[in-house]
Design an enzyme around this catalytic site. Structure first.
Site, PDB file in Angstrom:
ATOM      1  N   HIS A  32      -0.110  39.900  10.458  1.00 11.59           N
ATOM      2  CA  HIS A  32      -0.958  39.231   9.654  1.00 11.59           C
ATOM      3  C   HIS A  32      -1.726  40.637   8.844  1.00 11.59           C
ATOM      4  O   HIS A  32      -2.948  41.885   9.422  1.00 11.59           O
ATOM      5  CB  HIS A  32      -1.600  38.806   9.745  1.00 11.59           C
ATOM      6  CG  HIS A  32      -0.248  37.634  10.321  1.00 11.59           C
ATOM      7  ND1 HIS A  32       0.109  36.938   9.634  1.00 11.59           N
ATOM      8  CD2 HIS A  32       0.093  37.122  11.374  1.00 11.59           C
ATOM      9  CE1 HIS A  32       1.071  35.871  10.218  1.00 11.59           C
ATOM     10  NE2 HIS A  32       1.319  35.848  11.173  1.00 11.59           N
ATOM     11  N   THR A  33      -2.856  40.092   9.072  1.00 15.78           N
ATOM     12  CA  THR A  33      -3.933  40.609   8.386  1.00 15.78           C
ATOM     13  C   THR A  33      -4.756  41.410   8.662  1.00 15.78           C
ATOM     14  O   THR A  33      -5.686  40.087  10.105  1.00 15.78           O
ATOM     15  CB  THR A  33      -5.426  40.188   6.951  1.00 15.78           C
ATOM     16  OG1 THR A  33      -4.680  40.076   5.955  1.00 15.78           O
ATOM     17  CG2 THR A  33      -6.123  41.340   6.253  1.00 15.78           C
ATOM     18  N   GLN A  34      -5.294  42.426   9.248  1.00 19.06           N
ATOM     19  CA  GLN A  34      -5.956  42.976  10.083  1.00 19.06           C
ATOM     20  C   GLN A  34      -7.615  43.338   9.852  1.00 19.06           C
ATOM     21  O   GLN A  34      -8.574  43.860  10.742  1.00 19.06           O
ATOM     22  CB  GLN A  34      -5.296  44.289  11.359  1.00 19.06           C
ATOM     23  CG  GLN A  34      -4.451  43.483  11.891  1.00 19.06           C
ATOM     24  CD  GLN A  34      -4.313  42.449  12.945  1.00 19.06           C
ATOM     25  OE1 GLN A  34      -5.271  42.436  13.230  1.00 19.06           O
ATOM     26  NE2 GLN A  34      -3.555  41.011  12.789  1.00 19.06           N
ATOM     27  N   TRP A 153     -10.119  35.948   6.845  1.00 22.09           N
ATOM     28  CA  TRP A 153     -11.437  36.265   6.871  1.00 22.09           C
ATOM     29  C   TRP A 153     -12.536  35.731   6.447  1.00 22.09           C
ATOM     30  O   TRP A 153     -12.903  36.855   5.632  1.00 22.09           O
ATOM     31  CB  TRP A 153     -11.049  38.352   7.358  1.00 22.09           C
ATOM     32  CG  TRP A 153      -9.766  38.399   7.620  1.00 22.09           C
ATOM     33  CD1 TRP A 153      -8.316  37.575   8.189  1.00 22.09           C
ATOM     34  CD2 TRP A 153      -9.812  39.041   9.192  1.00 22.09           C
ATOM     35  NE1 TRP A 153      -7.920  38.593   9.482  1.00 22.09           N
ATOM     36  CE2 TRP A 153      -8.911  39.586   9.874  1.00 22.09           C
ATOM     37  CE3 TRP A 153     -11.199  39.739   9.665  1.00 22.09           C
ATOM     38  CZ2 TRP A 153      -8.362  39.558  11.185  1.00 22.09           C
ATOM     39  CZ3 TRP A 153     -11.160  39.929  10.856  1.00 22.09           C
ATOM     40  CH2 TRP A 153      -9.875  40.575  11.447  1.00 22.09           C
TER      41      TRP A 153
END
Length: 275
Positions: A32-34, A153
């Site tokens: 997933h987006t980090q 985020w």
């Protein structure tokens, strides 16, 4: 020589060997987006005696590049609330679609019922979600995504009126952490704008002594300071005022006024000013 489109851009097999497509196999774990790439910076808001004012600039930065200057990060909901979003823009778009779907469901569920056979008057419609309900819903969404190790985020500010018609302002972040205060800010605004806003509205009890003009002036001054000091900001911004009587008053293409860079002459330690 192979001129088929699927071979374009590939090394020649007769010189470099057969093409290795093993990297295309999906054997690894899901990821997933980090680290967000396209992001929006500060959102700031303050309560006053009759409502809430909230503002955010319209810039979305691609890393350190000021790439998109028309991204509106204040999302109206049901003509009763505003959700201001800082952080990843793709997750902002997901939340926008989520709010649109929620608004449609609420509109259908709160539609007036048809009159009954024994009563000619219509039943009163059920109320829309107010700002406090909306904040609770979004905080649960953020916490659920965090618990799935796939967080959104973003940091959200929800502004509007609660069920009693009082001004409401609260925050939720990517961990699902929530809190409320008379003034709130995300991003660099929590460092640069909050001290200014807290001088105007120090505590909750001071909200009743603050009028609309004072709150709006403080927010606009903070937007100017953020443009001066935050490299990820721009002088084009959106501002909304939410009141019980007037509902949501949203302006999405405002321009900073009265800019002055005279203070830069006193900055020491940069460029040729070393003394």
């Amino acid at each position: 020589m192979n001129h088929l489109p699927q071979a374009w851009g590939r090394p020649r097999d007769d010189i470099y060997g057969a093409y290795d497509g093993s990297y295309l196999q999906q054997n690894g774990p899901n990821t997933h987006t980090q680290s967000p790439v396209v992001t929006g910076t500060s959102v700031i808001a303050a309560k006053f005696k009759d409502g809430v004012v909230i503002a955010a600039d319209n810039l979305a930065s691609y890393g350190s590049l000021a790439r998109f200057s028309d991204v509106h990060r204040l999302l109206p909901f049901a003509k009763t609330s505003i959700v201001g979003i800082g952080g990843d823009v793709s997750d902002l778009q997901y939340i926008s679609r989520l709010l649109t779907s929620l608004d449609i469901r609420e509109s259908y569920s709160s539609a007036p019922s048809p009159p009954s056979s024994d009563d000619s008057s219509q039943n009163p419609s059920s109320p829309h979600l107010n700002a406090k309900n909306l904040h609770t819903y979004l905080s649960k969404v953020m916490y659920k995504r965090r618990s799935d190790f796939n967080p959104l985020w973003n940091q959200l500010l929800v502004a509007g009126m609660d069920g009693d018609g009082a001004p409401f302002l609260a925050s939720a972040d990517l961990l699902g952490t929530t809190f409320s205060a008379p003034t709130l800010a995300t991003g660099f605004g929590s460092h640069l704008a909050q001290p200014i806003l807290r001088r105007v509205i120090p505590e909750e009890k001071d909200v009743q002594n603050t009028d609309r003009e004072t709150a709006v002036a403080a927010i606009k001054e903070c937007m100017k300071i953020l443009f001066y000091r935050d490299a990820r900001s721009i002088d084009n911004y959106s501002i909304a005022v939410i009141t019980k009587e007037g509902g949501v008053e949203l302006k999405e293409n405002e321009k900073l006024e009265g800019q002055s860079w005279a203070f830069a002459e006193d900055i020491r330690g940069y460029g040729t000013q070393t003394n």
